[in-house]
Design an enzyme around this catalytic site. Structure first.
Site, PDB file in Angstrom:
ATOM      1  N   ASP A  14       0.959  -1.124  -0.225  1.00  0.00           N
ATOM      2  CA  ASP A  14       0.487  -0.121   0.262  1.00  0.00           C
ATOM      3  C   ASP A  14       1.066   1.064   0.243  1.00  0.00           C
ATOM      4  O   ASP A  14       2.150   1.509   0.304  1.00  0.00           O
ATOM      5  CB  ASP A  14      -1.025   0.146   1.321  1.00  0.00           C
ATOM      6  N   ASP A  16       0.245   5.378   1.132  1.00  0.00           N
ATOM      7  CA  ASP A  16      -0.354   5.677   2.142  1.00  0.00           C
ATOM      8  C   ASP A  16      -0.106   4.872   3.289  1.00  0.00           C
ATOM      9  O   ASP A  16      -0.728   4.873   3.676  1.00  0.00           O
ATOM     10  CB  ASP A  16      -1.460   6.868   1.761  1.00  0.00           C
ATOM     11  N   ASP A 167      -1.104  -0.359   5.983  1.00  0.00           N
ATOM     12  CA  ASP A 167      -1.511  -0.290   7.325  1.00  0.00           C
ATOM     13  C   ASP A 167      -3.135   0.019   7.582  1.00  0.00           C
ATOM     14  O   ASP A 167      -3.268   0.303   8.659  1.00  0.00           O
ATOM     15  CB  ASP A 167      -1.564   1.621   7.526  1.00  0.00           C
TER      16      ASP A 167
HETATM   17 MG   LIG Z   1      -2.505   3.119   3.534  1.00  0.00          MG
END
Ligand SMILES: [Mg+2]
Length: 215
Positions: A14, A16, A167
């Site tokens: 991922d 961001d 995240d």
């Molecule tokens: Mg993310």
């Protein structure tokens, strides 16, 4: 796994909150976009908790008016490119990990809910383009937790995905749905306790373990 013999292996990340600390610029831009669309400025924490979801879904939390949702999204797409690298930086160890993976012969990809054009501009602006073999955005197909963006990224690479690193719970769900092992990182949107609900194969405070796992 015999049918996979000879194919390059890949780790999918991922973007961001996982590879880059972009949340302050995203949160700032989204709050400004709400104001531009005539809504009250939402709280920082409220917005932060929504990061990783598509723009329209984020806006729907603050208005039921479909027209205003469209205005928030349009304003965000106008505002974010003006601010997207102001406070955004790679997380410590991110660039080194990407480089080390490639040195091990493992391909690297990004699979993000952002659109591809914006994700590529961001990766280039941060000087990370040389460490990532393919940057895949969600361009008009189902977003994570659907596995589509991971499948498209691996297809573009011509590689077999081994790990999905993310995240948020939706990253981990998407990774599992794509048949990858999942590596949750605790420094982004979701804390370790929230990530644990998705039962990742690994839940870590740094990317160090990843390198030992692919060796
Ligand atoms: Mg993310």
């Amino acid at each position: 796994m015999e049918q996979r013999a000879g194919m390059r292996r890949a780790v999918v990340f991922d973007l961001d909150g996982t590879l880059i600390d972009s949340l302050p610029d995203i949160v700032f831009s989204f709050r400004e976009a709400c104001v531009a669309a005539g809504l009250p400025r939402p709280g920082e924490g409220e917005v932060r908790a929504l990061i990783g979801r598509p723009l329209d879904e984020m806006a729907e939390v603050f208005t039921q008016d479909v027209r205003v949702v469209g205005e928030v999204s349009a304003a965000y797409r106008r505002i974010y490119p003006l601010h997207f690298t102001e406070r955004t930086r790679p997380f410590p160890g991110a660039v080194e990990t990407l480089r080390a993976l490639r040195a091990l012969g493992v391909s690297t990809a990004v699979a993000t809910t952002k659109r591809s054009d914006m994700a590529r501009r961001l990766v280039e602006a941060l000087g990370m383009a040389g460490e990532i073999d393919h940057v895949q955005g969600t361009d008009g197909f189902a977003h994570k937790p659907a596995p589509d963006v991971i499948h498209v990224a691996l297809e573009a690479l011509g590689a077999v995905g081994e790990w999905m690193v993310g995240d948020t719970v939706t990253d981990l769900q998407a990774g599992r749905a794509a048949g990858l092992r999942t590596y949750g990182v605790s420094w982004g949107t979701h804390d370790a306790a929230t990530l644990a609900t998705a039962e990742p194969d690994v839940l870590a405070d740094d990317l160090g373990q990843l390198l030992t796992l692919v060796e």
